[in-house]
Motif scaffolding. Sequence first.
Motif, mmCIF file in Angstrom:
data_model
loop_
_atom_site.group_PDB
_atom_site.id
_atom_site.type_symbol
_atom_site.label_atom_id
_atom_site.label_comp_id
_atom_site.label_asym_id
_atom_site.label_seq_id
_atom_site.Cartn_x
_atom_site.Cartn_y
_atom_site.Cartn_z
ATOM 1 N N ILE A 33 41.633 44.289 37.762
ATOM 2 C CA ILE A 33 40.537 44.878 38.535
ATOM 3 C C ILE A 33 39.206 44.285 38.110
ATOM 4 C CG2 ILE A 33 39.235 47.012 38.921
ATOM 5 C CD1 ILE A 33 41.831 48.532 38.943
ATOM 6 N N SER A 34 38.985 44.214 36.806
ATOM 7 C CA SER A 34 37.713 43.677 36.289
ATOM 8 C C SER A 34 37.490 42.248 36.775
ATOM 9 C CB SER A 34 37.708 43.725 34.758
ATOM 10 O OG SER A 34 37.798 45.053 34.298
ATOM 11 N N LYS A 35 38.557 41.449 36.747
ATOM 12 C CA LYS A 35 38.451 40.047 37.158
ATOM 13 C C LYS A 35 38.071 39.937 38.630
ATOM 14 C CE LYS A 35 41.193 35.806 37.621
ATOM 15 N NZ LYS A 35 42.518 35.175 37.403
ATOM 16 N N ARG A 36 38.718 40.733 39.491
ATOM 17 C CA ARG A 36 38.458 40.634 40.931
ATOM 18 C C ARG A 36 37.101 41.194 41.309
ATOM 19 N NH1 ARG A 36 43.581 40.311 40.044
ATOM 20 N NH2 ARG A 36 44.951 39.089 41.413
ATOM 21 N N VAL A 37 36.634 42.198 40.569
ATOM 22 C CA VAL A 37 35.281 42.713 40.802
ATOM 23 C C VAL A 37 34.255 41.646 40.438
ATOM 24 C CG1 VAL A 37 33.560 44.404 40.042
ATOM 25 C CG2 VAL A 37 35.899 45.137 40.525
ATOM 26 N N ARG A 38 34.471 40.972 39.319
ATOM 27 C CA ARG A 38 33.572 39.885 38.900
ATOM 28 C C ARG A 38 33.568 38.756 39.924
ATOM 29 N NH1 ARG A 38 29.576 40.310 35.036
ATOM 30 N NH2 ARG A 38 30.348 41.189 33.073
ATOM 31 N N MET A 39 34.744 38.426 40.435
ATOM 32 C CA MET A 39 34.845 37.353 41.427
ATOM 33 C C MET A 39 34.071 37.712 42.686
ATOM 34 S SD MET A 39 38.877 36.279 41.003
ATOM 35 C CE MET A 39 38.821 35.189 42.443
ATOM 36 N N LEU A 40 34.125 38.977 43.089
ATOM 37 C CA LEU A 40 33.381 39.409 44.271
ATOM 38 C C LEU A 40 31.885 39.331 44.016
ATOM 39 C CD1 LEU A 40 33.303 40.601 47.121
ATOM 40 C CD2 LEU A 40 33.513 42.886 46.102
ATOM 41 N N GLU A 41 31.453 39.746 42.839
ATOM 42 C CA GLU A 41 30.032 39.682 42.495
ATOM 43 C C GLU A 41 29.555 38.225 42.471
ATOM 44 O OE1 GLU A 41 29.160 43.580 39.705
ATOM 45 O OE2 GLU A 41 30.199 41.870 38.791
ATOM 46 N N ASP A 42 30.384 37.339 41.908
ATOM 47 C CA ASP A 42 30.016 35.924 41.870
ATOM 48 C C ASP A 42 29.905 35.352 43.281
ATOM 49 O OD1 ASP A 42 29.991 36.004 39.138
ATOM 50 O OD2 ASP A 42 32.013 35.175 38.889
ATOM 51 N N GLU A 43 30.836 35.763 44.149
ATOM 52 C CA GLU A 43 30.815 35.268 45.525
ATOM 53 C C GLU A 43 29.571 35.747 46.271
ATOM 54 O OE1 GLU A 43 33.435 35.695 49.675
ATOM 55 O OE2 GLU A 43 34.287 36.341 47.758
ATOM 56 N N LEU A 44 29.200 37.008 46.028
ATOM 57 C CA LEU A 44 28.038 37.584 46.722
ATOM 58 C C LEU A 44 26.719 37.197 46.067
ATOM 59 C CD1 LEU A 44 29.417 41.198 47.423
ATOM 60 C CD2 LEU A 44 29.270 39.269 49.027
ATOM 61 N N GLY A 45 26.778 36.852 44.809
ATOM 62 C CA GLY A 45 25.554 36.465 44.104
ATOM 63 C C GLY A 45 24.734 37.638 43.635
ATOM 64 N N VAL A 46 25.305 38.824 43.596
ATOM 65 C CA VAL A 46 24.602 40.021 43.111
ATOM 66 C C VAL A 46 25.557 40.838 42.249
ATOM 67 C CG1 VAL A 46 23.015 40.196 45.066
ATOM 68 C CG2 VAL A 46 25.218 41.390 45.150
ATOM 69 N N GLN A 47 24.970 41.652 41.372
ATOM 70 C CA GLN A 47 25.783 42.575 40.589
ATOM 71 C C GLN A 47 25.980 43.868 41.376
ATOM 72 O OE1 GLN A 47 23.979 43.110 36.649
ATOM 73 N NE2 GLN A 47 25.855 42.218 35.802
ATOM 74 N N ILE A 48 27.217 44.281 41.470
ATOM 75 C CA ILE A 48 27.521 45.567 42.104
ATOM 76 C C ILE A 48 27.416 46.680 41.074
ATOM 77 C CG2 ILE A 48 29.324 46.906 43.295
ATOM 78 C CD1 ILE A 48 30.377 44.220 44.378
ATOM 79 N N PHE A 49 27.822 46.362 39.837
ATOM 80 C CA PHE A 49 27.781 47.331 38.746
ATOM 81 C C PHE A 49 26.953 46.791 37.590
ATOM 82 C CE2 PHE A 49 31.988 47.789 40.802
ATOM 83 C CZ PHE A 49 31.878 49.102 41.259
ATOM 84 N N ALA A 50 26.133 47.672 37.001
ATOM 85 C CA ALA A 50 25.444 47.333 35.753
ATOM 86 C C ALA A 50 26.408 47.603 34.608
ATOM 87 C CB ALA A 50 24.178 48.170 35.610
ATOM 88 N N ARG A 51 26.282 46.852 33.529
ATOM 89 C CA ARG A 51 27.229 46.943 32.431
ATOM 90 C C ARG A 51 26.526 47.067 31.085
ATOM 91 N NH1 ARG A 51 29.120 43.789 36.431
ATOM 92 N NH2 ARG A 51 31.364 43.806 36.955
ATOM 93 N N SER A 52 27.252 47.679 30.166
ATOM 94 C CA SER A 52 26.856 47.705 28.759
ATOM 95 C C SER A 52 28.084 47.265 27.975
ATOM 96 C CB SER A 52 26.429 49.108 28.325
ATOM 97 O OG SER A 52 26.136 49.135 26.942
ATOM 98 N N GLY A 53 28.094 46.000 27.567
ATOM 99 C CA GLY A 53 29.300 45.442 26.978
ATOM 100 C C GLY A 53 30.377 45.321 28.039
#
Length: 324
Positions: A33-53
Amino acid sequence: MKLQQLRYIVEVVNHNLNVSSTAEGLYTSQPGISKRVRMLEDELGVQIFARSGKHLTRVTSAGQEIIRIAREVLSKVDAIKAVAGEHTYPDKGSLYVATTHTQARYALPEIIKSFIDRYPRVSLHMHQGSPSQIAEAVSKGLADFAIATEALHLYDDLVMLPCYHWNRAIVVLPHHPLASKTQITIEELASYPLVTYTFGFTGRSELDIAFNHAGLKPRIIFTATDADVIKTYVRMGLGIGVIANMAVSAESDHDLVKINADILFPQSTTKIGFRRSTFLRSYMYDFLQRFAPHLTREVVDMAVSRRSNEEIESIFQKIKLPVK
């Protein structure tokens, strides 16, 4: 961009940003899940979720819009599947109803039974919760119908249809000083300890409003979400019960005295709500009309065509709702 990625980000939000819980719910792996969420964010060029670590902390402003549209897209996908199902297996499918204990225990049993008898191949699921939880479940697409008295107005994306009015009743033990009265005043009620619904449940707000208008403060010593629990504590002598009139049965509550409270509190209205994007299957129309006979397919379609719930309310001004 894939539908699976959209489903992942929506489910992450539904699971309060807990990726581990999301993975369990989707029967997949957390790293996947984490990998595919990151891939979507990279594709869109924006962060969907803010992260701490490694932990997700919040949905970004851009993410909020993306999540909203993703819900709409997934809802349309579900609607496409529903259309196909309507034409291939019209009497087969599923129906998820979210409601309160009072509705599930006192308003729905006969309706559920007749519905299941008519549609044995429809899998019917009932979820109980607070009115806000119920409305949120439908808004997120976790349930098809929300049935409640409170909180549905908090979700503008729901079509809300009034079903019936209901009144309250006061229940006391036979030896209670009020047991011999057919009517009581709000002042008398304020002088005794009360056992009633938790705030935000089953028309509780109308009770609080009535006391406020009279300039009084109720002595509420115990609250519960379940009318049967409230009656149990009335039987223990904890206080006077204030519950929905439909929750008092002459057969099962013969040891309690019921006093009508129509003149003390205004009527409440139970409504059924669903998302505007929902494709209503034939059996869903049937369920609506079984629950509220005035909700014919024609009336429901007319309500769906309206732009706001204020416009929907105008449809029902000329329809006399039943009282329970």
